[in-house]
Design an enzyme around this catalytic site. Structure first.
Site, short mmCIF file in Angstrom:
data_model
loop_
_atom_site.label_atom_id
_atom_site.label_comp_id
_atom_site.label_asym_id
_atom_site.label_seq_id
_atom_site.Cartn_x
_atom_site.Cartn_y
_atom_site.Cartn_z
N CYS A 35 0.82 -1.20 0.00
CA CYS A 35 0.00 0.00 0.00
C CYS A 35 0.85 1.25 0.00
O CYS A 35 0.33 2.35 0.11
CB CYS A 35 -0.95 0.00 1.19
N CYS A 77 0.64 -5.21 7.07
CA CYS A 77 1.22 -4.08 7.80
C CYS A 77 2.24 -4.55 8.83
O CYS A 77 3.16 -3.82 9.18
CB CYS A 77 0.14 -3.27 8.50
S1 FES Z 1 -2.73 -0.78 5.27
FE1 FES Z 1 -1.23 0.59 4.69
S2 FES Z 1 0.11 0.42 6.38
FE2 FES Z 1 -1.47 -0.82 6.98
#
Ligand code: FES
Lengths: 411, 225
Positions: free
Chosen positions: B63, B137
């Site tokens: 992400c 993450c």
């Molecule tokens: S979803 Fe982007 S850092 Fe957790």
């Protein structure tokens, strides 16, 4: 450490997501749940009463749209209306052609059906937007081909508030049809975000189809309409008892329709006054943010006539939007973000990307959308905590936009 | 510094962190606590002063998040005596890193050999779980830690100990590596078509398919098993 409020205040700044229902709307709806529960298709008195109420709701709505009552189709909401418009036109007119024009910043209720039609062999052309999030009417017109059956452009964008030149596009399409002696393409607009702020006069906008829903204008959820110009054929998606002139079967959701009509009437009556008030709050918040927080950027058009009056979308560089959102939630402030971290696909907002914003700008974006019940006190409360929250998250962040390139883009 | 946290939903149930059930939101109390009161992060006034002998910076392609970790390692005992971090990411990413930092320095410091064996699951277990969509993450912390220890090995001339996580090419024509498959899994891919979609590639070379499917199983098991 962050200051804690003495008293938590609930500050709802996500009116583009949905709104609370207006008391007056609830009052109008109530009898149709309990006493007047009849099916409008039934012949006895109870049914006829429901039918009369339905007719009067239709009249109210058509008046607000400067349309005829028979051009109003009741649906289950904005998503169904968008789906019905796109699938309905595409499939009813596919012998004429299988080309549709839309934009990169549409709502998913439009993008979804378009992607689906593409799989079935339709050709979809998407117009881009400029840095501020505006579609150009010229560009749309240039994309029209002989086999184009539909153009779909949203009225006001839900993320950055850019108001699209619907009337201009509508006029240009009319001109195209005349010059080419054809009835195509039809023109649809999703007006869900615009209904509380802008004119919905279909004659001025020159649209053939228009989507509106109740839950963004203090009406009930699960209620929407599709305006359909007389003579335009669509293929229904829901078949059954043939209600809504055979375009949308299913017993009419009478209380919700009554509520939607009342809500739309109130919203349109108040739109100028409310728009001015909310625009003022938006600029106040934006001024305060600029004054108190470094490294911020306004996304979308300048606050003014080109922007929905209740929308403020700001990037706080070097921080991530979901983290901001969760911190704000602790203080009772509710808003939304275009960050990749909140999306199912882990992709950032398609609208901010279409505007050419770098990835990391979308990451730190917050959207505040004001509504009727907001006041200056909400802005003051928010600004008491927002600077400290941003500061705290920046201290946690290894990123400094403008100095190092973002990891996702390092090749 | 610490404060009362509200009881949240039962985390044995799968949690959609976007669902707005109205009440407190849906991370575990531990996640919330670490998110709102992060431990051991690099404060502004420490930047100049903090002495470290290992530093790692990694970015998450999932992400677009980033993390930096600074380690102070005692060369005699090879224990991590202190650490600092910074994370650009969501609440789960911040909480994961904070928890990881706590695990590294508690009880007199974790020996680096042990630290290198830490798996994302260890972090997850301590956090009381994360929603599936947020597992990636926690992986970032693990990677930043390894990068920082490698940096320590380099600084101290122990080049033989540097762990290279070299990527292995699976499909030469498309230049798809095992790392790509790992990331695709972390982004939610479970079957071959998902991988194709995530990597935006067409059909894989026939010979590479069994290997891709095996990696899919391996990483799905590793992170979600
Ligand atoms: S979803 Fe982007 S850092 Fe957790």
């Amino acid at each position: 450490m962050l200051p804690k409020p003495k008293k938590n205040r609930n500050v709802y700044l996500d009116h583009a997501a949905t709104t609370a229902m207006d008391e007056r709307v609830l009052k109008a709806m109530r009898p149709y749940f309990l006493e007047q529960f009849g099916n409008p298709s039934s012949l006895y008195n109870l049914g006829r009463t429901a039918n009369r109420a339905l007719a009067s709701a239709r009249a109210t709505i058509s008046a607000a749209l400067h349309a005829l009552p028979e051009n109003i189709i009741f649906t289950s909401g904005g998503t169904e209306s968008d789906n019905l418009a796109i699938y309905g036109i595409a499939r009813a007119h596919q012998s004429r052609g299988q080309h549709i024009i839309s934009t990169l910043i549409e709502h998913h209720a439009v993008l979804g059906p378009l992607a689906d039609l593409k799989k079935d062999g339709w050709d979809i052309t998407y117009a881009g937007v400029n840095k501020e999030g505006f579609v150009s009417a010229d560009e749309i017109i240039k994309k029209i081909r002989k086999d184009t059956t539909l153009v779909s452009v949203m009225y006001g964008n839900n993320e950055v508030g850019s108001i699209q030149p619907i009337a201009e596009i509508g006029r240009a399409i009319l001109k195209y049809r005349k010059e080419n002696n054809t009835a195509y393409p039809y023109f649809h607009t999703d007006a869900c975000q615009a209904a509380g702020a802008l004119t919905l006069d279909v004659e001025k906008l020159h649209v053939d189809l228009m989507t509106i829903n109740g839950s963004k204008i203090y009406g009930p959820k699960g209620a929407g309409i599709l305006y359909l110009r007389r003579g335009v054929k669509i293929k229904p998606m829901i078949l059954g008892g043939g209600q809504e002139k055979r375009t949308r079967s299913g017993t009419e959701n009478v209380p919700a329709i009554i509520g939607l009509a009342e809500a739309l009437k109130l919203a349109q009556a108040d739109r100028i006054k409310e728009g001015d008030k909310q625009k003022k709050l938006c600029s106040m918040l934006w001024n305060e943010i600029q004054k108190k927080i470094p490294k911020v950027k306004l996304n979308g058009p300048e606050i003014g006539d080109g922007r929905l009056p209740n929308n403020l979308n700001v990037t706080f560089m070097d921080v991530e939007g979901e983290a901001l959102l969760l911190y704000l939630d602790e203080y009772g402030v509710m808003c939304s973000t275009g960050s990749a971290c909140t999306s199912e696909s882990l992709e950032p907002s398609h609208v901010l990307m279409a505007m050419g914003l770098p990835y990391e700008y979308a990451h730190g974006s917050l959207r505040f959308t004001f509504g009727r019940e907001n006041s200056l006190a909400d802005v003051t409360y928010l600004m008491k905590y927002l600077p400290a929250i941003v500061e705290q998250l920046r201290e946690l962040s290894p990123v400094s936009i403008g100095f190092k390139q973002h990891a996702k883009y390092k090749k | 510094m610490s404060k009362k946290v509200k009881k949240t939903d039962d985390l044995s149930e799968p949690v959609d962190i976007r669902s707005s059930s109205g009440g407190g939101w849906l991370y575990s109390d531990v996640v919330k606590d670490h998110f709102f009161n992060p431990r051991n992060f690099m404060q502004y006034d420490e930047e100049e002063k903090f002495e470290y002998n290992g530093m790692g910076r990694v970015g998450s392609p999932a992400c677009g998040d980033e993390m930096v970790m600074w380690l102070k390692i005692n060369p005699q005992t090879e224990k991590i005596t202190d650490c600092r971090w910074r994370t650009f990411g969501c609440g789960s990413a911040i909480a994961s890193t904070s928890v990881l930092s706590e695990m590294l320095v508690e009880k007199g410091g974790m020996p680096i050999d042990e630290a290198l064996k830490l798996k994302p699951q260890d972090i997850l277990a301590r956090l009381g779980g994360l929603p599936d969509r947020k597992v990636h993450c926690s992986v970032l912390g693990d990677k930043a830690l390894q990068a920082a220890v490698n940096d320590y090995f380099r600084r101290t001339g122990q080049h033989a100990r540097v762990l290279t996580a070299g990527a292995k090419v699976i499909d030469a024509a498309l230049n798809v590596t095992d790392k790509d498959i790992e990331e695709a899994v972390l982004e939610g891919a479970r079957v071959l078509e998902d991988v194709q979609k995530k990597l935006k590639v067409g059909v894989f070379n026939k010979e590479s398919v069994p290997q891709i499917e095996e990696l899919l199983r391996f990483y799905t098991e590793k992170y979600y098993g």
